[in-house]
Design an enzyme around this catalytic site. Structure first.
Site, PDB file in Angstrom:
ATOM      1  N   SER A 152       0.834  -1.203   0.000  1.00 67.67           N
ATOM      2  CA  SER A 152       0.000   0.000   0.000  1.00 67.67           C
ATOM      3  C   SER A 152       0.867   1.250   0.000  1.00 67.67           C
ATOM      4  CB  SER A 152      -0.855  -0.022   1.272  1.00 67.67           C
ATOM      5  OG  SER A 152      -1.415   1.237   1.506  1.00 67.67           O
ATOM      6  N   TYR A 196      -2.190  -1.253  10.905  1.00 66.54           N
ATOM      7  CA  TYR A 196      -2.424  -1.716   9.530  1.00 66.54           C
ATOM      8  C   TYR A 196      -1.218  -1.405   8.654  1.00 66.54           C
ATOM      9  CZ  TYR A 196      -3.952  -1.683   4.688  1.00 66.54           C
ATOM     10  OH  TYR A 196      -4.010  -1.886   3.331  1.00 66.54           O
ATOM     11  N   LYS A 222       1.904  -3.822   6.632  1.00 71.96           N
ATOM     12  CA  LYS A 222       2.374  -3.784   5.233  1.00 71.96           C
ATOM     13  C   LYS A 222       3.896  -3.660   5.190  1.00 71.96           C
ATOM     14  CE  LYS A 222      -1.621  -4.282   3.314  1.00 71.96           C
ATOM     15  NZ  LYS A 222      -1.956  -5.618   2.781  1.00 71.96           N
TER      16      LYS A 222
HETATM   17  P1  NAD Z   1     -11.291  -6.700   0.965  1.00 74.84           P
HETATM   18  O1  NAD Z   1     -11.553  -6.684   2.426  1.00 74.84           O
HETATM   19  O2  NAD Z   1     -12.400  -6.363   0.056  1.00 74.84           O
HETATM   20  O3  NAD Z   1     -10.723  -8.134   0.538  1.00 74.84           O
HETATM   21  C1  NAD Z   1      -9.914  -8.909   1.382  1.00 74.84           C
HETATM   22  C2  NAD Z   1     -10.431 -10.339   1.318  1.00 74.84           C
HETATM   23  O4  NAD Z   1      -9.590 -11.146   2.129  1.00 74.84           O
HETATM   24  C3  NAD Z   1     -11.857 -10.485   1.843  1.00 74.84           C
HETATM   25  O5  NAD Z   1     -12.605 -11.250   0.936  1.00 74.84           O
HETATM   26  C4  NAD Z   1     -11.684 -11.205   3.173  1.00 74.84           C
HETATM   27  O6  NAD Z   1     -12.789 -12.018   3.473  1.00 74.84           O
HETATM   28  C5  NAD Z   1     -10.420 -12.005   2.921  1.00 74.84           C
HETATM   29  N1  NAD Z   1      -9.639 -12.315   4.112  1.00 74.84           N
HETATM   30  C6  NAD Z   1      -9.163 -11.465   5.060  1.00 74.84           C
HETATM   31  N2  NAD Z   1      -8.474 -12.156   5.985  1.00 74.84           N
HETATM   32  C7  NAD Z   1      -8.498 -13.451   5.604  1.00 74.84           C
HETATM   33  C8  NAD Z   1      -7.961 -14.654   6.157  1.00 74.84           C
HETATM   34  N3  NAD Z   1      -7.287 -14.654   7.294  1.00 74.84           N
HETATM   35  N4  NAD Z   1      -8.167 -15.803   5.495  1.00 74.84           N
HETATM   36  C9  NAD Z   1      -8.878 -15.834   4.343  1.00 74.84           C
HETATM   37  N5  NAD Z   1      -9.408 -14.741   3.776  1.00 74.84           N
HETATM   38  C10 NAD Z   1      -9.225 -13.569   4.409  1.00 74.84           C
HETATM   39  O7  NAD Z   1     -10.023  -5.754   0.721  1.00 74.84           O
HETATM   40  P2  NAD Z   1      -9.442  -5.192  -0.657  1.00 74.84           P
HETATM   41  O8  NAD Z   1      -9.745  -3.756  -0.733  1.00 74.84           O
HETATM   42  O9  NAD Z   1      -9.807  -6.079  -1.780  1.00 74.84           O
HETATM   43  O10 NAD Z   1      -7.891  -5.311  -0.331  1.00 74.84           O
HETATM   44  C11 NAD Z   1      -7.113  -6.414  -0.795  1.00 74.84           C
HETATM   45  C12 NAD Z   1      -5.681  -6.214  -0.344  1.00 74.84           C
HETATM   46  O11 NAD Z   1      -5.189  -4.972  -0.840  1.00 74.84           O
HETATM   47  C13 NAD Z   1      -5.492  -6.162   1.166  1.00 74.84           C
HETATM   48  O12 NAD Z   1      -4.270  -6.788   1.486  1.00 74.84           O
HETATM   49  C14 NAD Z   1      -5.402  -4.688   1.450  1.00 74.84           C
HETATM   50  O13 NAD Z   1      -4.665  -4.410   2.616  1.00 74.84           O
HETATM   51  C15 NAD Z   1      -4.664  -4.203   0.210  1.00 74.84           C
HETATM   52  N6  NAD Z   1      -4.863  -2.767  -0.079  1.00 74.84           N
HETATM   53  C16 NAD Z   1      -6.129  -2.288  -0.225  1.00 74.84           C
HETATM   54  C17 NAD Z   1      -6.325  -0.925  -0.466  1.00 74.84           C
HETATM   55  C18 NAD Z   1      -7.724  -0.351  -0.592  1.00 74.84           C
HETATM   56  O14 NAD Z   1      -7.870   0.863  -0.455  1.00 74.84           O
HETATM   57  N7  NAD Z   1      -8.745  -1.150  -0.883  1.00 74.84           N
HETATM   58  C19 NAD Z   1      -5.227  -0.061  -0.583  1.00 74.84           C
HETATM   59  C20 NAD Z   1      -3.948  -0.594  -0.458  1.00 74.84           C
HETATM   60  C21 NAD Z   1      -3.776  -1.964  -0.202  1.00 74.84           C
HETATM   61  N1  UFG Z   2     -12.305  11.556   3.055  1.00 74.62           N
HETATM   62  C1  UFG Z   2     -13.266  12.490   3.355  1.00 74.62           C
HETATM   63  N2  UFG Z   2     -14.458  12.046   3.842  1.00 74.62           N
HETATM   64  C2  UFG Z   2     -14.730  10.727   4.035  1.00 74.62           C
HETATM   65  C3  UFG Z   2     -13.724   9.784   3.724  1.00 74.62           C
HETATM   66  C4  UFG Z   2     -12.526  10.232   3.245  1.00 74.62           C
HETATM   67  O1  UFG Z   2     -13.061  13.698   3.190  1.00 74.62           O
HETATM   68  O2  UFG Z   2     -15.815  10.396   4.510  1.00 74.62           O
HETATM   69  C5  UFG Z   2     -11.017  12.026   2.510  1.00 74.62           C
HETATM   70  C6  UFG Z   2      -9.843  11.693   3.405  1.00 74.62           C
HETATM   71  O3  UFG Z   2      -9.647  12.691   4.355  1.00 74.62           O
HETATM   72  C7  UFG Z   2      -8.720  11.593   2.385  1.00 74.62           C
HETATM   73  C8  UFG Z   2      -9.409  11.113   1.116  1.00 74.62           C
HETATM   74  O4  UFG Z   2     -10.798  11.370   1.305  1.00 74.62           O
HETATM   75  O5  UFG Z   2      -8.219  12.864   2.151  1.00 74.62           O
HETATM   76  C9  UFG Z   2      -9.206   9.631   0.861  1.00 74.62           C
HETATM   77  O6  UFG Z   2      -9.548   8.914   2.038  1.00 74.62           O
HETATM   78  P1  UFG Z   2      -9.729   7.335   2.045  1.00 74.62           P
HETATM   79  O7  UFG Z   2     -10.104   6.935   3.425  1.00 74.62           O
HETATM   80  O8  UFG Z   2     -10.619   6.920   0.936  1.00 74.62           O
HETATM   81  O9  UFG Z   2      -8.276   6.810   1.658  1.00 74.62           O
HETATM   82  P2  UFG Z   2      -6.892   6.998   2.402  1.00 74.62           P
HETATM   83  O10 UFG Z   2      -5.978   7.646   1.425  1.00 74.62           O
HETATM   84  O11 UFG Z   2      -7.021   7.616   3.720  1.00 74.62           O
HETATM   85  O12 UFG Z   2      -6.483   5.480   2.689  1.00 74.62           O
HETATM   86  C10 UFG Z   2      -6.457   4.514   1.665  1.00 74.62           C
HETATM   87  C11 UFG Z   2      -6.790   3.134   2.226  1.00 74.62           C
HETATM   88  C12 UFG Z   2      -5.745   2.688   3.193  1.00 74.62           C
HETATM   89  C13 UFG Z   2      -4.405   2.774   2.587  1.00 74.62           C
HETATM   90  C14 UFG Z   2      -4.167   4.157   2.019  1.00 74.62           C
HETATM   91  C15 UFG Z   2      -2.883   4.227   1.270  1.00 74.62           C
HETATM   92  O13 UFG Z   2      -8.027   3.176   2.894  1.00 74.62           O
HETATM   93  O14 UFG Z   2      -5.977   1.333   3.497  1.00 74.62           O
HETATM   94  O15 UFG Z   2      -5.205   4.493   1.101  1.00 74.62           O
HETATM   95  O16 UFG Z   2      -2.867   3.221   0.310  1.00 74.62           O
HETATM   96  F1  UFG Z   2      -3.460   2.516   3.530  1.00 74.62           F
END
Ligand code: NAD
Ligand code: UFG
Length: 340
Positions: A128, A153, A157
C-alpha cells in the site's frame, strides 16, 4: 494447452474479485482462498456471470496452517499466489492491533511456508501507499524512503514487505512482486462486482456513492485548510480494473524475467483533491452530492500521488480508464447494491 493455475487469497474481496476476472480473461485457472470475513460467497456467481467460468473456491482462514496445508497440497501445481487476504481498516487497526497483526502477518507467514513446502515459485503481494507515510517529495517513486507506519495496519504492510524480502533472500527459488496500491476506486463495468463495505464506509468513494444513493445524509469532507492548491487532501485514485490488470502483468513479467524482489507503485500519476473527486462524481453522474466541510481526520497525509513509470517500463502496464468512467461504474455498482 493446460491453463496455468494461480492461488488467489482474499479473491472474493474488492480487489481480489476484479483481479480474478482479469486473470480468467487472460487464461489463468484461479483458485480462491477466502474465509469470507469481509466478502460474500455470491461474488463467485457474479465472477462466473462476467467470465463464464466459476473460479475454484476454498473457504479457509489463511491463519489456519493445517487448512492451508491441505489446500496447498491439492493445488501444488499452481505457478503462483496473489496474496490479497488481509484486514484493511486503518482506524480499526489502531483499536484492535493484535487482530490486525495476527490476521495479516500470520496469513502471510502461512502462505510463504506453504509456497516453500510445495515449491510454488511466485508471490504477488498487496502492499500500500501507506508505507510512504507523509512523503517529503511528490510524486513518490519506489525509491522514495519509507516512513514509520502510523497505524498497525500500515505496520503490517511494512513488516510484510520485509518478511517477503528476507524469505526470498534465504530461498532464491522464491520470486516476489510487491505492488503498492494507491487509492483503488470504481467497479466492474458489468455492475456485477464492486466494493462492499460493511457498516459505515471509511473510504471516500463508497461514502460518496452512499450519500448519492440517500443511504447517508451527507459527506463529511475532512479538512479544507491543507497546504494544497484548493486546501483539500490529495490522493491518487486508481480504477480497480486497471489495478487488476497490473496483477496479470506482474505474473506475466515473472514468467519471463529473473525476478527476485521487485516493487511497483500502482497509481495514475495524477493527484486529485477530495473536492475534485466530488465534482468529477457530480459531472459524471448528474447527481448532486450533499457535503459539508468537517475537521481534519487524524492521521491523514495532506497529499500523495504516485510515479508509476517503473510499472510502465518493466510490466508494460499503465492506468488507462478515464475518471469519468470510474465514477460511472462506482455509481452503477452502488445502485445495483441498493437494489439487492
Ligand atoms: P477486501 O476486504 O475487500 O478483501 C480482502 C479479502 O480477504 C476479503 O474477501 C476477506 O474475506 C479475505 N480475508 C481477510 N483475511 C483473511 C484470512 N485470514 N483468510 C482468508 N481470507 C481472508 O479488501 P481489498 O480492498 O480487496 O484489499 C485487498 C488487499 O489490498 C489487502 O491486502 C489490502 O490491505 C490491500 N490494499 C487495499 C487498499 C484499498 O484501499 N482497498 C489499498 C492498499 C492496499
Ligand atoms: N475523506 C473524506 N471524507 C470521508 C472519507 C474520506 O473527506 O468520509 C477524505 C480523506 O480525508 C482523504 C481522502 O478522502 O483525504 C481519501 O480517504 P480514504 O479513506 O478513501 O483513503 P486513504 O488515502 O485515507 O487510505 C487509503 C486506504 C488505506 C491505505 C491508504 C494508502 O483506505 O488502506 O489508502 O494506500 F493505507
Amino acid at each position: 494447452m493446460k491453463k496455468q493455475k494461480i492461488i488467489v487469497t482474499g479473491g472474493c474481496g474488492y480487489i481480489g474479485s476484479h483481479t480474478t476476472v482479469a486473470l480468467q480473461n487472460a487464461g489463468f485457472d484461479v483458485v480462491i482462498l477466502d474465509n469470507l470475513m469481509n466478502s460474500q460467497i455470491d461474488t463467485l456467481d457474479r465472477i462466473a456471470e462476467i467470465t463464464g467460468i466459476r473460479p475454484s473456491f476454498e473457504r479457509i482462514d489463511c491463519t489456519d496452517v493445517n487448512a492451508m496445508h491441505d489446500v496447498f497440497a491439492r493445488h501444488s501445481d499452481a505457478m503462483g499466489v496473489i496474496h490479497f487476504a488481509a484486514l484493511k481498516a486503518v482506524g480499526e487497526s489502531v483499536a484492535h492491533p493484535l487482530k490486525y497483526y495476527k490476521n495479516n502477518i500470520l496469513s502471510l507467514l502461512n502462505t510463504l511456508e506453504m509456497m516453500l513446502e510445495f515449491k510454488i515459485p511466485n508471490i504477488v503481494f498487496s502492499s500500500s501507499a501507506t508505507v510512504y507515510g507523509e512523503p517529503d517529495q511528490l510524486p513518490v517513486t519506489e525509491d522514495t524512503p519509507l516512513k514509520p507506519a502510523t497505524s498497525p495496519y500500515g505496520q503490517t504492510k511494512i513488516m510484510a514487505e520485509n518478511i517477503i524480502r528476507d524469505t526470498v533472500k534465504a530461498n532464491p527459488e522464491l520470486h516476489a512482486v510487491l505492488l503498492r496500491y494507491f487509492n483503488p476506486i470504481g467497479a466492474h463495468p458489468s455492475g456485477k462486482i464492486g466494493e462492499l463495505p460493511i457498516g459505515v464506509p471509511n473510504n471516500l468513494m463508497p461514502y460518496v456513492t452512499q450519500v448519492a444513493a440517500g443511504i447517508r445524509e451527507q459527506l463529511n469532507v475532512f479538512g479544507n485548510d491543507y497546504n494544497t492548491p484548493d486546501g483539500f487532501c490529495i490522493r491518487d485514485y486508481i480504477d480497480v480494473n486497471d489495478l487488476a490488470d497490473a496483477h496479470v502483468a506482474a505474473l506475466e513479467h515473472m514468467k519471463t524475467n529473473d525476478v527476485k524482489v521487485e516493487v511497483y507503485n500502482l497509481g495514475t500519476g495524477r493527484g486529485l483533491s477530495v473536492m475534485e473527486i466530488i465534482k468529477a462524481f457530480e459531472d459524471a453522474t448528474g447527481v448532486k452530492l450533499n457535503y459539508t466541510i468537517a475537521a481534519r481526520r487524524p492521521g491523514d497525509v495532506p497529499a500523495i500521488w504516485a510515479c508509476s513509470d517503473l510499472a510502465n517500463e518493466k510490466l508494460g502496464w499503465r492506468a488507462k480508464i478515464p475518471l469519468t468512467e470510474t465514477m460511472r461504474t462506482a455509481w452503477q455498482w452502488q445502485k445495483n447494491v441498493s437494489k439487492l
